[in-house]
Scaffold this motif. Structure first.
Motif, PDB file in Angstrom:
ATOM      1  N   PRO A 118      -5.982  54.785  88.275  1.00 44.81           N
ATOM      2  CA  PRO A 118      -7.109  55.327  89.003  1.00 44.81           C
ATOM      3  C   PRO A 118      -7.566  56.671  88.442  1.00 44.81           C
ATOM      4  CG  PRO A 118      -5.108  55.645  90.280  1.00 44.81           C
ATOM      5  CD  PRO A 118      -4.736  54.876  89.045  1.00 44.81           C
ATOM      6  N   LYS A 119      -8.882  56.829  88.403  1.00 44.44           N
ATOM      7  CA  LYS A 119      -9.421  58.085  87.878  1.00 44.44           C
ATOM      8  C   LYS A 119      -9.284  59.171  88.940  1.00 44.44           C
ATOM      9  CE  LYS A 119     -14.324  57.666  89.015  1.00 44.44           C
ATOM     10  NZ  LYS A 119     -15.674  57.635  88.479  1.00 44.44           N
ATOM     11  N   PRO A 120      -9.196  60.421  88.507  1.00 43.30           N
ATOM     12  CA  PRO A 120      -9.068  61.528  89.459  1.00 43.30           C
ATOM     13  C   PRO A 120     -10.272  61.593  90.404  1.00 43.30           C
ATOM     14  CG  PRO A 120      -8.661  62.261  87.202  1.00 43.30           C
ATOM     15  CD  PRO A 120      -9.173  60.865  87.122  1.00 43.30           C
ATOM     16  N   GLN A 121     -10.010  61.860  91.667  1.00 48.34           N
ATOM     17  CA  GLN A 121     -11.075  61.968  92.671  1.00 48.34           C
ATOM     18  C   GLN A 121     -11.980  63.158  92.356  1.00 48.34           C
ATOM     19  OE1 GLN A 121     -11.826  59.995  95.222  1.00 48.34           O
ATOM     20  NE2 GLN A 121     -10.141  58.580  94.866  1.00 48.34           N
ATOM     21  N   GLY A 122     -13.286  62.950  92.429  1.00 48.89           N
ATOM     22  CA  GLY A 122     -14.257  64.031  92.252  1.00 48.89           C
ATOM     23  C   GLY A 122     -14.155  64.735  90.911  1.00 48.89           C
TER      24      GLY A 122
ATOM     25  N   VAL B 117     -22.422  39.763  72.068  1.00 46.20           N
ATOM     26  CA  VAL B 117     -21.453  40.847  72.217  1.00 46.20           C
ATOM     27  C   VAL B 117     -21.074  41.011  73.686  1.00 46.20           C
ATOM     28  CG1 VAL B 117     -20.946  43.283  71.777  1.00 46.20           C
ATOM     29  CG2 VAL B 117     -22.498  42.049  70.244  1.00 46.20           C
ATOM     30  N   TYR B 118     -19.767  41.020  73.907  1.00 48.36           N
ATOM     31  CA  TYR B 118     -19.224  41.281  75.238  1.00 48.36           C
ATOM     32  C   TYR B 118     -18.341  42.522  75.159  1.00 48.36           C
ATOM     33  CZ  TYR B 118     -20.611  36.514  76.331  1.00 48.36           C
ATOM     34  OH  TYR B 118     -21.338  35.380  76.528  1.00 48.36           O
ATOM     35  N   LYS B 119     -18.103  43.111  76.300  1.00 53.00           N
ATOM     36  CA  LYS B 119     -17.145  44.214  76.361  1.00 53.00           C
ATOM     37  C   LYS B 119     -16.029  43.810  77.308  1.00 53.00           C
ATOM     38  CE  LYS B 119     -19.816  46.675  79.844  1.00 53.00           C
ATOM     39  NZ  LYS B 119     -20.369  47.931  80.287  1.00 53.00           N
ATOM     40  N   LEU B 120     -14.815  44.071  76.867  1.00 51.87           N
ATOM     41  CA  LEU B 120     -13.635  43.787  77.673  1.00 51.87           C
ATOM     42  C   LEU B 120     -13.049  45.145  78.049  1.00 51.87           C
ATOM     43  CD1 LEU B 120     -11.053  41.066  77.283  1.00 51.87           C
ATOM     44  CD2 LEU B 120     -10.238  43.389  77.494  1.00 51.87           C
ATOM     45  N   GLY B 121     -13.339  45.558  79.273  1.00 46.33           N
ATOM     46  CA  GLY B 121     -12.854  46.845  79.759  1.00 46.33           C
ATOM     47  C   GLY B 121     -11.455  46.707  80.326  1.00 46.33           C
ATOM     48  N   VAL B 122     -10.563  47.558  79.864  1.00 44.14           N
ATOM     49  CA  VAL B 122      -9.187  47.574  80.350  1.00 44.14           C
ATOM     50  C   VAL B 122      -9.037  48.815  81.220  1.00 44.14           C
ATOM     51  CG1 VAL B 122      -6.758  47.655  79.702  1.00 44.14           C
ATOM     52  CG2 VAL B 122      -8.397  46.431  78.245  1.00 44.14           C
ATOM     53  N   GLY B 123      -8.645  48.604  82.467  1.00 44.27           N
ATOM     54  CA  GLY B 123      -8.515  49.717  83.403  1.00 44.27           C
ATOM     55  C   GLY B 123      -7.498  50.751  82.950  1.00 44.27           C
ATOM     56  N   VAL B 124      -7.868  52.016  83.067  1.00 43.40           N
ATOM     57  CA  VAL B 124      -6.947  53.109  82.758  1.00 43.40           C
ATOM     58  C   VAL B 124      -6.780  54.023  83.967  1.00 43.40           C
ATOM     59  CG1 VAL B 124      -7.361  53.073  80.276  1.00 43.40           C
ATOM     60  CG2 VAL B 124      -8.757  54.567  81.713  1.00 43.40           C
TER      61      VAL B 124
ATOM     62  N   ASP C 168     -11.620  51.499  80.340  1.00 46.91           N
ATOM     63  CA  ASP C 168     -12.589  51.573  81.432  1.00 46.91           C
ATOM     64  C   ASP C 168     -11.963  52.364  82.573  1.00 46.91           C
ATOM     65  OD1 ASP C 168     -14.362  51.168  83.554  1.00 46.91           O
ATOM     66  OD2 ASP C 168     -14.711  49.064  83.057  1.00 46.91           O
ATOM     67  N   PHE C 169     -12.393  53.610  82.745  1.00 46.98           N
ATOM     68  CA  PHE C 169     -11.766  54.450  83.776  1.00 46.98           C
ATOM     69  C   PHE C 169     -12.260  54.120  85.172  1.00 46.98           C
ATOM     70  CE2 PHE C 169     -15.114  57.346  82.066  1.00 46.98           C
ATOM     71  CZ  PHE C 169     -15.899  57.467  83.210  1.00 46.98           C
ATOM     72  N   GLU C 170     -13.240  53.229  85.281  1.00 49.06           N
ATOM     73  CA  GLU C 170     -13.696  52.782  86.600  1.00 49.06           C
ATOM     74  C   GLU C 170     -12.750  51.745  87.199  1.00 49.06           C
ATOM     75  OE1 GLU C 170     -16.069  54.155  88.293  1.00 49.06           O
ATOM     76  OE2 GLU C 170     -16.832  55.406  86.664  1.00 49.06           O
ATOM     77  N   LEU C 171     -11.872  51.186  86.357  1.00 52.61           N
ATOM     78  CA  LEU C 171     -10.909  50.180  86.805  1.00 52.61           C
ATOM     79  C   LEU C 171      -9.507  50.761  86.806  1.00 52.61           C
ATOM     80  CD1 LEU C 171     -11.971  47.074  84.676  1.00 52.61           C
ATOM     81  CD2 LEU C 171     -12.410  47.441  87.107  1.00 52.61           C
ATOM     82  N   ASP C 172      -8.705  50.330  87.769  1.00 51.76           N
ATOM     83  CA  ASP C 172      -7.294  50.717  87.777  1.00 51.76           C
ATOM     84  C   ASP C 172      -6.531  49.829  86.803  1.00 51.76           C
ATOM     85  OD1 ASP C 172      -7.952  52.499  89.757  1.00 51.76           O
ATOM     86  OD2 ASP C 172      -6.997  51.377  91.380  1.00 51.76           O
ATOM     87  N   LEU C 173      -5.530  50.413  86.150  1.00 59.67           N
ATOM     88  CA  LEU C 173      -4.625  49.653  85.302  1.00 59.67           C
ATOM     89  C   LEU C 173      -3.800  48.756  86.220  1.00 59.67           C
ATOM     90  CD1 LEU C 173      -3.473  49.438  82.372  1.00 59.67           C
ATOM     91  CD2 LEU C 173      -1.755  51.081  83.059  1.00 59.67           C
ATOM     92  N   PRO C 174      -3.621  47.506  85.974  1.00 58.04           N
ATOM     93  CA  PRO C 174      -3.865  46.712  84.772  1.00 58.04           C
ATOM     94  C   PRO C 174      -5.080  45.785  84.884  1.00 58.04           C
ATOM     95  CG  PRO C 174      -2.246  45.571  86.070  1.00 58.04           C
ATOM     96  CD  PRO C 174      -2.684  46.795  86.860  1.00 58.04           C
ATOM     97  N   LYS C 175      -6.098  46.145  85.669  1.00 56.72           N
ATOM     98  CA  LYS C 175      -7.257  45.266  85.834  1.00 56.72           C
ATOM     99  C   LYS C 175      -8.105  45.260  84.561  1.00 56.72           C
ATOM    100  CE  LYS C 175      -7.478  45.697  90.791  1.00 56.72           C
ATOM    101  NZ  LYS C 175      -8.239  46.097  91.948  1.00 56.72           N
ATOM    102  N   VAL C 176      -8.788  44.150  84.345  1.00 55.32           N
ATOM    103  CA  VAL C 176      -9.710  44.028  83.211  1.00 55.32           C
ATOM    104  C   VAL C 176     -11.024  43.445  83.715  1.00 55.32           C
ATOM    105  CG1 VAL C 176      -7.880  43.751  81.499  1.00 55.32           C
ATOM    106  CG2 VAL C 176      -8.907  41.739  82.521  1.00 55.32           C
ATOM    107  N   ARG C 177     -12.066  43.675  82.922  1.00 59.48           N
ATOM    108  CA  ARG C 177     -13.386  43.149  83.282  1.00 59.48           C
ATOM    109  C   ARG C 177     -14.118  42.790  81.986  1.00 59.48           C
ATOM    110  NH1 ARG C 177     -16.459  46.955  87.127  1.00 59.48           N
ATOM    111  NH2 ARG C 177     -15.770  48.442  85.578  1.00 59.48           N
TER     112      ARG C 177
END
Length: 166
Positions: free
Chosen positions: A133-137, A124-131, A88-97
Motif C-alpha cells: 500500500p502506498k503511503p496515505q496522503g 500493447v498492454y501494461k501489466l501493473g504489479v502492486g507495490v 503500480d503503486f495504486e495496487l497493493d502487493l501482490p495484486k496485478v492488473r
C-alpha cells in the motif's frame, strides 16, 4: 503462425527496489516457462522460447520507450503483442492488473513507452504489479522515495504470488 508476445519489464538499473518489481516478475515469469537465462544485449537483456520473448530493460524509466523501440528494430520483431511489466503503486502487493494503455498515463516509464510505440503496428498492454500500500496522503517527493525503497522481507516473499495471478 502464432502471435509473438513480448514481455518487456521496466525499472531503474541498480539495486532492486519497488520501482524495479517488473524485473523481478519478468524473471519469475521466464522461470515459470523454463526459458534460458536472460542474456545482456547492450541496454537490454533477452531470452526467447518459441513465440515468447522476455526482455528486461537495463535503462532508466524515462528511457524505456526508446529502448523498446530499439529492441524491436534490432531484433527484427515484426507485428506482435507487447506486455509492459511495471510497478503500480495504486495496487497493493501482490495484486496485478492488465490493461490497455490509456491516453493520459501517469507512470513515467509507461508514458515513455506509449510515446514510442504509439505509431507502431503492435498491440500493447501494461501489466501493473502492486507495490503498495502506498503511503496515505503522500506528496510527489514522498512517493518518489517510496517507489525507490526496498520491499520488506515479508513483501519480497509474496512476489511469486503475484505471478500466480498473471
Amino acid at each position: 503462425m502464432s502471435t509473438t508476445i513480448v514481455f518487456f519489464s521496466i525499472g531503474n538499473p541498480g539495486p532492486q527496489t519497488r520501482h524495479s518489481v517488473g524485473h523481478l516478475v519478468l524473471k519469475e515469469l521466464a522461470d515459470a516457462f523454463e526459458t534460458k537465462q536472460l542474456v545482456k544485449h547492450g541496454k537490454y537483456s533477452i531470452t526467447r522460447l518459441d513465440n515468447l520473448i522476455f526482455v528486461k530493460s537495463n535503462a532508466y524509466m524515462n528511457e524505456s520507450g526508446a529502448l523498446l523501440r530499439a529492441f524491436l528494430a534490432n531484433e527484427r520483431v515484426g507485428e506482435c503483442t507487447i506486455v509492459v511489466v511495471y510497478d503500480d503503486f495504486e495496487l497493493d502487493l501482490p495484486k496485478v492488473r492488465v490493461q490497455a494503455l490509456k491516453k493520459n498515463e501517469s507512470h513515467n516509464g509507461i508514458k515513455a513507452v506509449q510515446k514510442e510505440v504509439y505509431s507502431l503496428p503492435h498491440t500493447v498492454y501494461k501489466l501493473g504489479v502492486g507495490v503498495g500500500p502506498k503511503p496515505q496522503g503522500a506528496s510527489k517527493d514522498t512517493m518518489a522515495s517510496f517507489v525507490l525503497s526496498d520491499f520488506t522481507p515479508q513483501q519480497k516473499q509474496s512476489i511469486p504470488t503475484a505471478m500466480e495471478a498473471v
